[in-house]
Design a protein around this motif. Sequence first.
Motif, short mmCIF file in Angstrom:
data_model
loop_
_atom_site.label_atom_id
_atom_site.label_comp_id
_atom_site.label_asym_id
_atom_site.label_seq_id
_atom_site.Cartn_x
_atom_site.Cartn_y
_atom_site.Cartn_z
N ARG A 85 0.86 -1.19 0.00
CA ARG A 85 0.00 0.00 0.00
C ARG A 85 0.89 1.23 0.00
N PRO A 86 0.35 2.39 -0.35
CA PRO A 86 1.17 3.61 -0.36
C PRO A 86 1.74 3.90 1.02
N VAL A 87 3.00 4.30 1.06
CA VAL A 87 3.66 4.62 2.32
C VAL A 87 4.22 6.03 2.23
N TYR A 88 4.27 6.71 3.35
CA TYR A 88 4.86 8.05 3.35
C TYR A 88 6.36 7.95 3.64
N GLY A 89 7.08 8.95 3.14
CA GLY A 89 8.52 8.98 3.34
C GLY A 89 9.31 8.25 2.27
N ALA A 90 8.71 7.97 1.12
CA ALA A 90 9.41 7.26 0.04
C ALA A 90 9.18 7.99 -1.28
N CYS A 91 10.26 8.14 -2.05
CA CYS A 91 10.18 8.80 -3.36
C CYS A 91 11.14 8.11 -4.31
N VAL A 92 10.69 7.88 -5.54
CA VAL A 92 11.51 7.20 -6.54
C VAL A 92 12.33 8.23 -7.31
N LEU A 93 13.63 8.01 -7.35
CA LEU A 93 14.58 8.88 -8.04
C LEU A 93 15.03 8.21 -9.33
N VAL A 94 15.09 8.99 -10.41
CA VAL A 94 15.71 8.52 -11.65
C VAL A 94 17.13 9.09 -11.67
N THR A 95 18.10 8.26 -11.32
CA THR A 95 19.48 8.71 -11.25
C THR A 95 20.26 8.23 -12.46
N GLN A 96 21.47 8.70 -12.59
CA GLN A 96 22.32 8.34 -13.73
C GLN A 96 23.68 7.93 -13.19
N GLU A 97 24.08 6.69 -13.46
CA GLU A 97 25.39 6.19 -13.06
C GLU A 97 26.19 5.93 -14.32
N GLY A 98 27.13 6.85 -14.64
CA GLY A 98 27.85 6.73 -15.88
C GLY A 98 26.89 6.89 -17.05
N SER A 99 26.82 5.89 -17.91
CA SER A 99 25.89 5.93 -19.04
C SER A 99 24.60 5.19 -18.75
N ARG A 100 24.42 4.71 -17.51
CA ARG A 100 23.28 3.87 -17.18
C ARG A 100 22.27 4.62 -16.31
N PRO A 101 21.03 4.80 -16.77
CA PRO A 101 20.00 5.35 -15.89
C PRO A 101 19.46 4.27 -14.96
N LEU A 102 19.23 4.64 -13.71
CA LEU A 102 18.73 3.71 -12.70
C LEU A 102 17.60 4.36 -11.92
N LEU A 103 16.63 3.55 -11.52
CA LEU A 103 15.59 4.02 -10.62
C LEU A 103 15.88 3.50 -9.22
N VAL A 104 15.94 4.41 -8.27
CA VAL A 104 16.27 4.07 -6.89
C VAL A 104 15.24 4.71 -5.97
N GLU A 105 14.79 3.95 -4.99
CA GLU A 105 13.86 4.52 -4.01
C GLU A 105 14.65 5.21 -2.90
N VAL A 106 14.33 6.47 -2.66
CA VAL A 106 14.91 7.24 -1.56
C VAL A 106 13.88 7.30 -0.44
N GLN A 107 14.30 6.89 0.75
CA GLN A 107 13.39 6.87 1.90
C GLN A 107 13.85 7.89 2.94
N ALA A 108 12.88 8.49 3.62
CA ALA A 108 13.17 9.45 4.68
C ALA A 108 12.31 9.16 5.89
N LEU A 109 12.88 9.39 7.05
CA LEU A 109 12.14 9.29 8.31
C LEU A 109 12.36 10.58 9.09
N VAL A 110 11.28 11.29 9.36
CA VAL A 110 11.34 12.54 10.12
C VAL A 110 10.59 12.32 11.42
N ASP A 111 11.27 12.53 12.54
CA ASP A 111 10.68 12.26 13.85
C ASP A 111 11.09 13.35 14.82
N SER A 112 10.27 13.54 15.85
CA SER A 112 10.56 14.58 16.84
C SER A 112 11.89 14.31 17.52
#
Length: 225
Positions: free
Chosen positions: A58-85
Amino acid sequence: MVDPVHYFEGDTQASYRLVRAIKNRFGAVNELGVFGMTDRGLRGVSNPSALFLSTHARPVYGACVLVTQEGSRPLLVEVQALVDSAHVPNPRRLSVGLEQARLAMLLAVLHRHAGIACFDQDVFVNAVGGVRIGEPAADLAVLLAVVSSLRDRPLPRALAVFGEVGLTGEVRPAPRGQERLREAAKLGFSRVIAPRANAPKRAPEGMQVDLAERIEDVLALAWER
């Protein structure tokens, strides 16, 4: 005399390894190879982007998909964040797989230009799969993951992003934007938020490309639906 220098990277608990070329006398550098570890040795992975994307029921908060580039290769990587008091006088800023110093800068930009403060929050950011991302085009994914966690609002599941964020709040272009869009479309993503300077001459079939000039535009576009 050393002709190539290669590094093995990746999570020691995972069944794959990343081979990064740092020096190559007879070829390109900054290239990345992805290999699975099998009982017969290393085997190349034909679709490495699938390794760095989490599958959520199910959808979760704190996750975003990045389209990055490593050399000549494009890659999709999930970036996760946790923000807490924060429970200590100095909130913690921890980044795994992404540039540590850049996280503090991005949080300051988020506060100054979007009015979203994290000065009393611990912020943890992680790139899924043990991959290390060094390019500034990861900025948008980091900021959206942080805001998603802070507000408890999941991002759309079919959304991917890329783009650098400047100190004045502008969204700067990333190299090889068209290749990034094609890789996202190949893996089924129907929306991409990209810098306006990366506007494609023709978007991949079935994909909506939303263009942004400033961080405020990105935040409005990300949750417009």
